[in-house]
Design an enzyme around this catalytic site. Structure first.
Site: not given
Ligand code: S3P
Length: 423
Positions: A22-23, A93, A312, A339
């Site tokens: 996903k990221s 997010g 996560d 989160k």
């Molecule tokens: C993510 C980073 C993490 C993770 C989120 C996805 C990303 O958040 O918890 O699900 O894609 O960079 P944080 O960067 O706020 O820790």
């Protein structure tokens, strides 16, 4: 009200392909829209979960063209000059925060960013305050969305963040490659480095030294991008396999980025031996993981620099701790409170409802594992995909199963998740 009931399972022996990351999928989509107008790229093995579809909607609103081929898991993006827009990031997010960095450097244009109820409850000041040090003009609503951005000429700056967050880091780096001069970002612990890897893959010079990442004004030369499997999604079936008697699983094409693999470090530490086969080195390395049930796993403590490497996966690791006899401790995980839901509360409430002995602390939890969970209850995911999936695995491993309210949110990151429970 939508519910699903997960019954206790007796047998689990499967070979599956890891759902795409996903990221990384979201980054590939967003970065493509920053490439010089007319750049056409294909993203293969793309995750087509809801967060990624929200990213596609956003880049289209900004002017890019996007075609999605669901059956081939393929997204084709053609970039165009970025135009002022009103954007809806849905539940994502990552999209919200990365777009804040990307768009604050779009001098002369204006943007409004909004999302669903969960997004409207998540802190955005942690990103806007740092971008403002570079000259960004961002206004928030009580520190949260709506986010209004007036694009400006940004100046390269040395930024220090008190939080180890890849989303904040990525926002700064995306602003930095459009700012005048040099931008560096320093974080307390190393967070996932997908942005750095993808930027380098797209020809952007990125310097990394300890926990400081440095970029300067550059052009993103996006190119065809293959997405590896998502270790955060894979963690759910991995835990099911190590905790269920006689179970075994092989998961193909799992991303093995060391800044994401804290769960595998925990597996090693507790004695859950796994094999990695067919490892391929690429801009993001990947391989197949094989693991099977192991009796008498050791309890674990996680804290400090490992937390960003498994942030996560903490909900599913807390489930695993219930099936390990002894006391497991999670500390330094206060980020879980902000989160998609307050995951500290959600995990402690869920495990307690299922008969687990869990104590919440200010920055984590203590789990007094007995080796079993009773289950036989209803749990509301409150729309948080990782809580829905952790609850489902807890239910499958429990004596009486579980009914999950609001289970469809799994489609944010792992749309085929419930197929795992088919014989
Ligand atoms: C993510 C980073 C993490 C993770 C989120 C996805 C990303 O958040 O918890 O699900 O894609 O960079 P944080 O960067 O706020 O820790």
């Amino acid at each position: 009200m939508s519910t699903i009931t997960i019954k206790p399972i007796k047998k689990f022996n499967k070979t599956i392909i890891a759902p795409p990351d996903k990221s990384i999928t979201q980054r590939a989509i967003l970065f493509a829209s920053l490439a010089p107008a007319g750049t056409k790229i294909v993203i293969t093995n793309a995750l087509l979960g809801l967060d990624c579809l929200s990213c596609i909607e956003c880049v289209m609103a900004l002017g890019a063209k996007a075609d999605v081929d669901k059956s081939k898991k393929m997204i084709t993006i053609t970039s165009a000059p970025i135009k002022s827009a009103i954007l809806n990031v849905g539940n994502s997010g990552t999209a919200m925060r990365l777009l804040m960095g990307m768009l604050s450097a779009q001098d002369g244009k204006t943007f409004t960013l909004d999302g669903d109820e969960s997004i409207r409850n998540r802190p955005m000041g942690r990103v806007s305050e740092l971008l403002e040090q570079m000259g960004a003009k961002i206004s928030l609503t009580n520190g949260k969305a709506l986010v209004a951005i007036e694009g400006a000429k940004l100046i390269g700056t040395n930024i220090k963040s008190p939080i180890a967050s890849a989303q904040i880091k990525s926002a700064i780096l995306l602003a930095g490659i459009q700012a005048k001069g040099v931008t560096s970002y320093t974080e307390p612990y190393k967070s996932r480095d997908h942005t750095e890897r993808l930027l380098k893959y797209y020809g952007v010079p990125v310097k990394e030294e300890n926990n400081t990442t440095t970029v300067s004004k550059s052009i993103i030369k996006s190119k065809n991008t293959h997405i590896v499997g998502d270790i955060s999604s894979v963690a759910f079936p991995l835990v099911l396999a190590v905790a269920l008697k006689d179970a075994k699983i092989r998961i193909n094409s799992v991303g093995l980025n060391p800044t994401r693999c804290g769960t595998l470090e925990v597996f090693k530490a507790i004695g859950a031996n796994f094999n990695i086969i067919n490892e391929v080195k690429d801009y993001e390395s990947f391989g197949d993981i094989e693991v099977e049930y192991i009796e008498n796993l050791s309890p674990f403590t996680i804290d400090g620099d490992i937390i960003p490497r498994l942030i996560d996966e903490i909900p599913i690791l807390a489930v695993l701790a219930c099936f390990i006899k002894g006391t497991s401790v999670i500390r330094g995980a206060e980020e879980l409170k902000v989160k998609e839901s307050n995951r500290l509360d959600a995990v402690v409430d869920m495990l307690s409802a299922m008969g687990g002995k869990v104590e919440k602390t200010f920055d984590g939890m203590i789990i007094y594992g007995s080796g079993e969970l009773k289950g036989g209850c209803m749990v509301d995911s409150k729309g948080d995909h990782r809580i829905a999936m952790a609850t489902a695995i807890a239910g499958a491993l429990s004596k009486e199963g579980v009914t999950i309210k609001n289970h469809e949110c799994v489609s944010v990151s792992y749309p085929e998740f419930f197929n795992l429970f088919e014989e």
